[in-house]
Design a protein around this motif. Structure first.
Motif, PDB file in Angstrom:
ATOM      1  N   ALA A 265       0.805  -1.225   0.000  1.00 41.09           N
ATOM      2  CA  ALA A 265       0.000   0.000   0.000  1.00 41.09           C
ATOM      3  C   ALA A 265       0.835   1.271   0.000  1.00 41.09           C
ATOM      4  CB  ALA A 265      -0.973  -0.005   1.179  1.00 41.09           C
ATOM      5  N   PRO A 266       1.943   1.369   0.757  1.00 39.17           N
ATOM      6  CA  PRO A 266       2.744   2.595   0.675  1.00 39.17           C
ATOM      7  C   PRO A 266       3.318   2.827  -0.724  1.00 39.17           C
ATOM      8  CG  PRO A 266       3.249   1.421   2.690  1.00 39.17           C
ATOM      9  CD  PRO A 266       2.401   0.504   1.868  1.00 39.17           C
ATOM     10  N   ARG A 267       3.668   1.736  -1.423  1.00 37.98           N
ATOM     11  CA  ARG A 267       4.150   1.888  -2.795  1.00 37.98           C
ATOM     12  C   ARG A 267       3.011   2.317  -3.721  1.00 37.98           C
ATOM     13  NH1 ARG A 267       6.755  -3.096  -1.712  1.00 37.98           N
ATOM     14  NH2 ARG A 267       5.296  -4.162  -3.114  1.00 37.98           N
ATOM     15  N   ASP A 268       1.808   1.817  -3.434  1.00 33.46           N
ATOM     16  CA  ASP A 268       0.644   2.204  -4.245  1.00 33.46           C
ATOM     17  C   ASP A 268       0.440   3.713  -4.255  1.00 33.46           C
ATOM     18  OD1 ASP A 268       0.186  -0.463  -4.725  1.00 33.46           O
ATOM     19  OD2 ASP A 268      -1.480  -0.642  -3.307  1.00 33.46           O
ATOM     20  N   LEU A 269       0.792   4.352  -3.138  1.00 33.37           N
ATOM     21  CA  LEU A 269       0.611   5.806  -3.038  1.00 33.37           C
ATOM     22  C   LEU A 269       1.363   6.555  -4.127  1.00 33.37           C
ATOM     23  CD1 LEU A 269       0.839   6.439   0.807  1.00 33.37           C
ATOM     24  CD2 LEU A 269      -1.078   7.053  -0.653  1.00 33.37           C
ATOM     25  N   LEU A 270       2.509   6.004  -4.545  1.00 33.12           N
ATOM     26  CA  LEU A 270       3.320   6.688  -5.559  1.00 33.12           C
ATOM     27  C   LEU A 270       2.579   6.803  -6.880  1.00 33.12           C
ATOM     28  CD1 LEU A 270       6.759   4.972  -4.858  1.00 33.12           C
ATOM     29  CD2 LEU A 270       6.010   7.230  -4.107  1.00 33.12           C
ATOM     30  N   GLU A 271       1.791   5.775  -7.211  1.00 38.23           N
ATOM     31  CA  GLU A 271       1.084   5.783  -8.488  1.00 38.23           C
ATOM     32  C   GLU A 271      -0.355   6.230  -8.363  1.00 38.23           C
ATOM     33  OE1 GLU A 271       0.071   2.786 -12.247  1.00 38.23           O
ATOM     34  OE2 GLU A 271       1.317   2.074 -10.581  1.00 38.23           O
TER      35      GLU A 271
END
Length: 478
Positions: A268-274
């Motif tokens: 989920a934290p990586r999802d924030l980037l996109e």
């Protein structure tokens, strides 16, 4: 706790935890109210409920408007109770003062593990799954713990965001929820919200029209549901996405989210980037659009499909902004003999070009150079210049004269100053003589409200416009 001034749907009070807005008295109200009352609408006779996460206190306050015996709350941070008491008492019904409420400072998962209590309803409203700690309330193990605390016929509601997450993460969470609960319904609290509710049970879940009607006859419950814009059983149709019979089809096979793999906690934290600025494609949401008449079969009981019932449902869907579903219902109603010409014209007007005339023949306009210059600029397609001419002219007629005000409101609408345009339009549509002579003001007022997602107001105004147009004697027009 902070405040955003200038709101018309509340005081603009918001509560942030670690910088993330987790509650408010404005746009979050449907989510906060329905997370409490939606499982009440589906359960036959709930007595005891548990809410995980206090937030603004609106959800436990909504539950206490129903005839429940007890409402427990597990909130890990004591300061949340203090903030809600000090700043949200105007919307939460002061649940801390209700003897049926029991407020615990405790981690929700630990509360379920250590307490001997069982519940008819469990409502989990943690922060987003990319928040450290809250992620443990989105795993299979947590859902299994909650399931064991449900009484027969009990319902578990999980709040789930559709924003700032990838489709893979969303599908993993829905798949995990369904692995714990064989019977699932998915709703949204508002047609324009990116929040969803996953409702799970060990027994089939049904929206029974007679049960919803009975609850709506309770004044406190009806008043609370009205805050979430649910005033009839039909309003739940526009909030529905899918049930367990289609979940596997839309989320597909794949891994589950567990304590051991912490899949979503780290994805989920990586999802924030996109997906911090755009939403992922979510099939169960997108496929529902325009197909709810068929989707509710099996999940909704007691909802008539005769032509008049379909027409009434279409109007409620239109008031929610569910235009594709409204059109589907209207066409089905027409095929079964209902006269829905007026409603279809309203729908076409809300979806089609906004090309009604604006300039009016009025004595107050004659000889006003600034008005004429604004019209010339408007006809050139330069709405910004036209509005600038209007705004720099100090003549009181732009406020006092309806013809002038109409042009000013129209230009603000064209230039995206929708809220300001609505304020002017709402004043104009109350001037009956002007509306009778220029019903097109109703058309643009409706379009402005629609752009602001105020679909109920837009629908009322467009029906007034349609009625005015239908009453014109076309043969008598020059």
């Amino acid at each position: 706790v902070g405040r955003y001034p200038g709101r018309t749907d509340g005081l603009g009070v918001v509560l942030k935890v670690n910088g993330k807005v987790d509650a408010s008295d404005v746009g979050d109200m449907p989510t906060q109210v329905l997370s409490g009352l939606l499982p009440v609408l589906l359960h036959q006779s709930p007595r005891d409920a548990l809410v995980i996460g206090y937030g603004s206190g609106v959800t436990p306050g909504a539950l206490l408007q129903a005839d429940l015996r007890s409402v427990e709350v597990a909130e890990v941070e004591a300061a949340i109770y203090e903030a809600a008491r000090a700043h949200f008492s105007h919307v939460n019904h002061r649940p801390f003062a209700d003897p049926r409420a029991r407020l615990y400072v405790d981690d929700g998962r630990n509360h379920l593990l250590l307490s001997a209590h069982s519940y008819d309803l469990i409502i989990s409203e943690p922060s987003n799954p990319w928040m450290s700690g809250a992620a443990s309330l989105f795993t299979l193990e947590f859902f299994e713990i909650a399931k064991r605390r449900l009484r027969p016929g009990g319902i578990f509601l999980q709040w789930l965001q559709l924003y700032e997450l990838s489709a893979d993460s969303i599908h993993t969470l829905v798949r995990t929820f369904h692995a714990a609960f064989p019977h699932v319904l998915i709703f949204t609290p508002d047609p324009h919200s990116n929040d969803t509710f996953l409702l799970g049970s060990l027994e089939p879940l049904r929206v029974r029209r007679e049960d919803v009607e009975e609850l709506l006859r309770a004044p406190k419950v009806a008043a609370e549901l009205k805050r979430a814009r649910v005033e009839t059983p039909e309003d739940l149709i526009g909030l529905f996405f899918t049930d367990e019979t289609r979940i596997s089809e839309v989320v597909g096979p794949g891994p589950l989210n567990t304590d051991d793999n912490a899949r979503v906690e780290f994805a989920a934290p990586r999802d924030l980037l996109e997906f911090g600025t755009r939403d992922a494609h979510v099939p169960f949401r997108d496929r529902a659009r325009g197909h709810r008449r068929r989707l509710i079969e099996g999940a909704f009981e007691g909802f008539s499909t005769d032509s008049e019932a379909l027409a009434r449902r279409a109007e409620r869907l239109l008031r929610q902004g569910r235009r594709a579903d409204a059109r589907d219902h209207l066409e089905a109603a027409r095929n079964r003999g209902a006269d829905v010409v007026g409603a279809l014209r309203v729908l076409d007007a809300l979806e089609g070009p906004d090309d009604q005339p604006v300039v009016v023949a009025d004595p107050s306009i004659q000889g006003h150079l600034a008005y004429a210059e604004a019209v010339v600029a408007m006809l050139r397609g330069d709405h910004r210049q036209a509005l600038a001419l209007v705004e720099t002219d100090s003549d009181r007629r732009w406020v006092d004269q309806p013809g002038h005000a109409f042009l000013r409101a129209y230009l603000k609408y064209r230039e995206g100053e929708t809220y300001e345009a609505i304020q002017i339009f709402d004043h104009l549509v109350a001037a009956e003589p002007f509306v009778a002579a220029h019903p097109e003001v109703l058309f643009y007022a409706a379009r402005a409200h629609a752009d602001f997602h105020q679909w109920s107001e837009a629908t009322d105004l467009m029906f007034r416009w349609e009625l005015a147009g239908a009453s014109l004697d076309v043969d008598a027009l020059p």
